[in-house]
Design an enzyme around this catalytic site. Structure first.
Site, PDB file in Angstrom:
ATOM      1  CB  CYS A 165      40.146  38.485  48.970  1.00  0.00           C
ATOM      2  SG  CYS A 165      41.909  38.169  48.767  1.00  0.00           S
ATOM      3  CG  HIS A 305      38.115  43.265  45.272  1.00  0.00           C
ATOM      4  ND1 HIS A 305      38.106  42.870  46.596  1.00  0.00           N
ATOM      5  CD2 HIS A 305      39.079  42.512  44.666  1.00  0.00           C
ATOM      6  CE1 HIS A 305      39.023  41.939  46.780  1.00  0.00           C
ATOM      7  NE2 HIS A 305      39.634  41.703  45.621  1.00  0.00           N
ATOM      8  CD  GLU A 316      35.868  46.259  41.677  1.00  0.00           C
ATOM      9  OE1 GLU A 316      34.943  46.302  42.512  1.00  0.00           O
ATOM     10  OE2 GLU A 316      37.075  46.332  42.002  1.00  0.00           O
ATOM     11  CE  LYS A 337      40.567  44.788  48.987  1.00  0.00           C
ATOM     12  NZ  LYS A 337      39.122  45.003  48.763  1.00  0.00           N
ATOM     13  CG  HIS A 342      43.614  42.821  49.680  1.00  0.00           C
ATOM     14  ND1 HIS A 342      42.548  42.324  50.404  1.00  0.00           N
ATOM     15  CD2 HIS A 342      43.520  42.242  48.450  1.00  0.00           C
ATOM     16  CE1 HIS A 342      41.842  41.505  49.649  1.00  0.00           C
ATOM     17  NE2 HIS A 342      42.415  41.440  48.452  1.00  0.00           N
ATOM     18  CG  PHE A 401      44.115  34.662  45.116  1.00  0.00           C
ATOM     19  CD1 PHE A 401      43.950  35.736  44.262  1.00  0.00           C
ATOM     20  CD2 PHE A 401      45.315  34.542  45.800  1.00  0.00           C
ATOM     21  CE1 PHE A 401      44.955  36.671  44.080  1.00  0.00           C
ATOM     22  CE2 PHE A 401      46.330  35.471  45.635  1.00  0.00           C
ATOM     23  CZ  PHE A 401      46.147  36.542  44.772  1.00  0.00           C
TER      24      PHE A 401
END
Length: 416
Positions: A165, A305, A316, A337, A342, A401
């Protein structure tokens, strides 16, 4: 040695809220959700039956039809976004050295549709006879960058990044460094993804990473909300045109903003979960702010994010509290998002465009679907509606990831 300054002179996107930048921006300010039932394939056997799909996009009408037939959908999105961005930059009609203009465009997964369809042909026909000669060129992640370079004749640095991502943000950051180092004057950069496929949906579903709010997909993406139950898959592409400042000024280019700083770190912790307290995110934000020669007090906005997953959002938020201290309660934070889902490897680029639009317009789009407060996510996420807010400096976070963390800092270009 003083770094060469890097500015943004063009933008383009195809995503669930619009097939161009202006449509995207209008829908962001309006708080529109891009989620809905999946139309790409039959979802009867799947636990999650919705996503944020690109709509009203016909690659054969936007691109050369024959060429489009030899591209995976992720490349369609990348090339279409690049066409808008290059046209927006004015480079199409400008004399410039194409040996010093390059492309860095990545994808987290690449040609997932192509892989699925060609494997289906293999098993249905009991062998390799029906495999397309274009299978490999359609599948590979770097092919989007290749097509863009060929389309515009750009002969400088040309490659793809892959970091889940964080992919598109790494692409943008690499492009910044190439210009700063003097290896290019112009870079076309970003990312694209088209992973809303049976294997994509099934894989993320098996990880229990996806929301299963099938009865109400419009409100399923709930970043920082206590009742968030997973992310919503999205698709699309985003492309920026970056230029060295003096190069842009010499040709009279429109300058949207300046890229002030970049921060790249690794969690070195877990294949999917973020490090406790967002430790890697803390360092990426601090690096980007320091790279810009600024302090956290200079930052007006954090485009988070904000995935709508339990671990990401709380970590976060913790990272923001660590970096910004008492000011964390005052800085504006939002999650794109919440509306587009996403976009995986494309998210960093599309969310950079959202961030840049907030910088140049002094407006902050909302984080929609904020219904129930979470004591672990107790900051100002701009719930409900867009607000007018001076945004001289903004950062945008993207985490992937594997523990990849990126932060990009954009600031107003004042002509100094």
């Amino acid at each position: 040695m003083r770094k060469r300054r890097v500015v943004v002179t063009g933008m383009g996107t195809v995503n669930p809220l619009g097939n161009n930048v202006q449509e995207f921006w209008t829908n962001l300010l309006a708080g529109v959700s891009g989620a809905g039932p999946i139309t790409h394939f039959d979802t009867t056997e799947f636990k999650t039956k919705f996503a944020c799909e690109v709509r009203n996009f016909d690659a054969g009408k936007v691109l050369d039809r024959k060429a489009a037939q030899r591209m995976d959908p992720f490349t369609h999105f990348a090339v279409a976004a690049a066409m808008e961005a290059v046209a927006d930059s004015g480079l199409e009609n400008a004399p410039y050295d194409k040996n010093r203009a390059g492309v860095v465009v990545g994808s987290g997964i690449g040609g997932m549709w192509t892989n699925f369809q060609q494997q289906k042909l293999y098993y249905e026909n009991n062998g390799p006879r029906q495999i397309s000669p274009f299978f490999v060129p359609m599948l590979i992640v770097d092919i989007a960058a290749g097509h863009i370079s060929m389309l515009f004749g750009l002969k400088g640095p040309n490659y793809a990044t892959v970091s889940a991502c964080a992919t598109a943000s790494h692409s943008i950051g690499d492009s910044v460094m190439l210009i700063e180092r003097g290896m290019a004057d112009v870079m076309v950069t970003g990312g694209a993804e088209a992973a809303i496929t049976p294997m994509g949906l099934g894989g993320f579903g098996s990880m229990r990473a996806l929301s299963t709010r099938n009865d109400d997909p419009l409100t399923a993406s709930r970043p920082f909300d206590k009742d968030r139950d997973g992310f919503v898959m999205g698709e699309g592409g985003g492309i920026l045109v970056l230029e060295e400042l003096e190069h842009a000024k010499a040709r009279g280019a429109k300058i949207y903003c300046e890229v002030g700083g970049i921060g790249f770190t690794a969690d070195a912790y877990h294949i999917t979960e973020p490090a406790p307290g967002g430790e890697g995110a803390v360092r990426s934000m601090r690096l980007a702010i320091a790279d810009a020669g600024m302090t956290p007090d200079d930052v007006d906005l954090i485009n988070a994010h904000g995935t709508s997953t339990p671990y990401n959002d709380k970590n976060e938020s913790a990272a923001i509290r660590t970096v910004f201290g008492e000011r964390a309660q005052k800085v504006k934070i939002n999650s794109t998002k919440s509306m587009i889902g996403h976009l995986l490897g494309a998210s960093g680029a599309v969310e950079s465009i959202a961030t840049i639009m907030m910088v140049i317009n002094d407006k902050v789009h909302p984080t929609i679907n904020q219904f129930t407060s979470d004591p672990e996510c107790d900051l100002d996420y701009v719930p409900g509606a867009a607000i007018d807010h001076t945004v001289n400096v903004a950062i945008t976070n993207t985490f992937g990831f594997g523990g990849h963390n990126t932060t990009l800092l954009f600031k107003k270009y004042t002509g100094d």
